[in-house]
Write a protein that holds these residues in place. Structure first.
Motif, short mmCIF file in Angstrom:
data_model
loop_
_atom_site.label_atom_id
_atom_site.label_comp_id
_atom_site.label_asym_id
_atom_site.label_seq_id
_atom_site.Cartn_x
_atom_site.Cartn_y
_atom_site.Cartn_z
N THR A 290 -10.37 25.28 -53.77
CA THR A 290 -9.62 26.53 -53.62
C THR A 290 -8.90 26.83 -54.92
OG1 THR A 290 -9.29 26.13 -51.25
CG2 THR A 290 -7.83 27.72 -52.31
N ILE B 9 -6.15 29.75 -56.41
CA ILE B 9 -5.29 30.88 -56.08
C ILE B 9 -4.60 31.35 -57.35
CG2 ILE B 9 -3.28 31.63 -54.74
CD1 ILE B 9 -3.98 29.45 -52.69
N LYS C 66 1.71 30.02 -55.23
CA LYS C 66 0.47 29.36 -54.81
C LYS C 66 0.66 28.48 -53.58
CE LYS C 66 -1.85 29.06 -59.34
NZ LYS C 66 -0.81 29.76 -60.14
N LYS D 130 -7.25 37.18 -46.63
CA LYS D 130 -7.00 37.35 -48.06
C LYS D 130 -6.04 38.51 -48.30
CE LYS D 130 -9.48 38.15 -52.41
NZ LYS D 130 -10.82 38.30 -53.05
N CYS E 42 -0.31 36.86 -54.16
CA CYS E 42 -1.31 35.94 -54.70
C CYS E 42 -2.72 36.38 -54.30
CB CYS E 42 -1.08 34.52 -54.21
SG CYS E 42 0.39 33.74 -54.90
N ILE F 13 -6.73 35.21 -53.78
CA ILE F 13 -7.60 34.05 -53.54
C ILE F 13 -8.86 34.22 -54.39
CG2 ILE F 13 -8.79 32.65 -51.83
CD1 ILE F 13 -5.74 32.87 -51.44
N ASN G 254 -12.24 30.37 -52.14
CA ASN G 254 -11.69 30.06 -50.82
C ASN G 254 -12.44 28.90 -50.16
OD1 ASN G 254 -10.74 30.03 -48.18
ND2 ASN G 254 -10.78 32.25 -47.94
#
Length: 420
Positions: A16, A18, A23, A36, A45, A47, A50
């Motif tokens: 992941t 971000i 975060k 999202k 934030c 993504i 993911n």
């Protein structure tokens, strides 16, 4: 080779990434199942990747594709930690590069992974040979050794004779070859290629794709290739990943993705692809047809088998299942009337046999003007693996070009009743 028996070169676990200041909060929301857009609204934030999970096998070309903003380039930058993941692991040969120190990471990039970028990244004031040797120079290799290895890499990519020219004197395609040679000179185990051919003209791009496949036959590297071009992905990839909004929608070979799209997005993505160049005999064949065994079954037995299976033709195999030809009902009836107990005179050997990787495009000419099915045989020992009927080829063909196969459709109407 079965996936279970292949060596995993890169293992990605719950990866992941971000973007943004909050975060930790965003990651908690992501793990809690928030969308999202919801995460963006509450944490500001984004993504980028993911919770990606996949394996890259040793020696394969693993293509990651998607439209702009899908996360594909972000993903590849996580593999060599040009971007540090927010969460998850990237295991290269079993060790987690997300936990490496800066010194360890530098050594990994110098010896185990090389990257080829879209913009070539050549030094204009250095010769082609010097550009190809640049990575080795940074690594501290002796001049004579690095120039020799760079020379070998240039020969591998077809640039022998251009060693003393400068980047501005080469075409875009040739400059990209220099970038590839520079990566190969380091002798990495893994090549990361981010939209490497996207800036090239279509004809040069096609040539570079062919060149990469030819090089891969020689060097057998593990390659992760990023593209937004589905045709390029199909041409190059042993397996393909399709991404959308940072999420992996599907992983599989081209045929799996074409025949069994995992989502409406993937289905829409691939619907314009020319299926006849992708779908193979391996996916169309009937794997367990009724068989006539030579030396054991006579005309009466073969006729009975046909009536039970409701077909007019059957494949003939020997005791080791090696394909010998086809027998037709009318021929067997004639032999039975004459009290002949062997089927030798009824076996038609002037028929087409194919292998599992034959595409619909390859098979169409083989059925034109004929009424025989196609026998799928093992390349090594000739054993029958299955049958592809004309009907299944016609049905698949009609999905992409009805005009091209209208005459074949007429033949199919008169064809026997095989069912897949």
């Amino acid at each position: 080779m079965e996936e279970e028996s292949r060596k995993v070169k890169i293992k990605v676990k719950d990866l992941t990434l971000i973007f943004g200041k909050n975060k930790e909060q965003a990651l908690k929301m992501l793990k809690a199942g928030h969308s999202k857009s919801d995460i963006l609204e509450k944490t500001k934030c984004t993504i980028g990747v993911n919770t990606a999970n996949f394996d890259v096998y040793e020696g394969e070309i693993f293509v990651v594709m998607g439209l702009s903003g899908s996360g594909k380039s972000t993903l590849i930058r996580c593999l060599n930690r040009l971007r540090k993941p927010t969460d998850g692991q990237v295991l290269l040969n079993g060790h987690d590069i997300t936990k490496e120190t800066n010194r360890e990471l530098l050594e990994t990039r110098r010896t185990e992974m090389s990257m080829v970028f879209q913009n070539f990244g050549l030094l204009p004031h250095r010769t082609i040979l010097e550009n190809a040797a640049f990575g080795l120079e940074i690594r501290g290799e002796a001049k004579e050794d690095r120039l020799q290895r760079a020379q070998t890499a240039l020969e591998t990519v077809g640039l022998q004779g251009y060693e003393h020219q400068y980047p501005a004197e080469l075409s875009g395609g040739m400059q990209q070859r220099v970038g590839l040679a520079r990566a190969l000179a380091n002798d990495p185990e893994v090549l990361l290629m981010d939209e490497a051919f996207s800036a090239l003209d279509p004809l040069i791009k096609s040539d570079m794709q062919e060149e990469l496949l030819a090089i891969q036959e020689k060097v057998h590297k593990t390659i992760v290739f990023i593209t937004h071009d589905l045709d390029e992905a199909i041409k190059l990839g042993d397996r393909i990943v399709i991404m959308k909004d940072g999420i992996i929608e599907q992983i599989g070979n081209a045929e799996e993705i074409m025949t069994n799209p995992a989502s409406e997005y993937v289905e829409a993505f691939v619907q314009k692809v020319d299926r006849k160049t992708i779908i193979t005999a391996g996916s169309l064949m009937f794997e367990k047809p009724t068989l006539v065994q030579y030396g054991k079954d006579g005309p009466e037995v073969a006729i009975r088998k046909m009536r039970t299976a409701s077909v007019d033709v059957l494949p003939v195999v020997d005791k080791n299942r090696k394909f010998l030809g086809f027998v037709w009902l009318n021929d067997l009836i004639d032999l039975a009337k004459n009290k002949t107990q062997k089927i030798d005179d009824a076996i038609r050997t002037e028929v087409s046999s194919i292998h599992k990787d034959y595409t619909v495009e390859d098979m169409l000419p083989l059925i034109s003007g004929k009424k025989s099915p196609l026998a799928v045989v093992d390349e090594k020992d000739g054993r029958l693996q299955g049958i592809v009927t004309q009907t299944s080829i016609i049905i698949e063909a009609t999905k992409y070009d009805k005009n091209e196969i209208s005459d074949l459709q007429e033949q199919a109407k008169e064809f026997f009743k095989w069912t897949k």
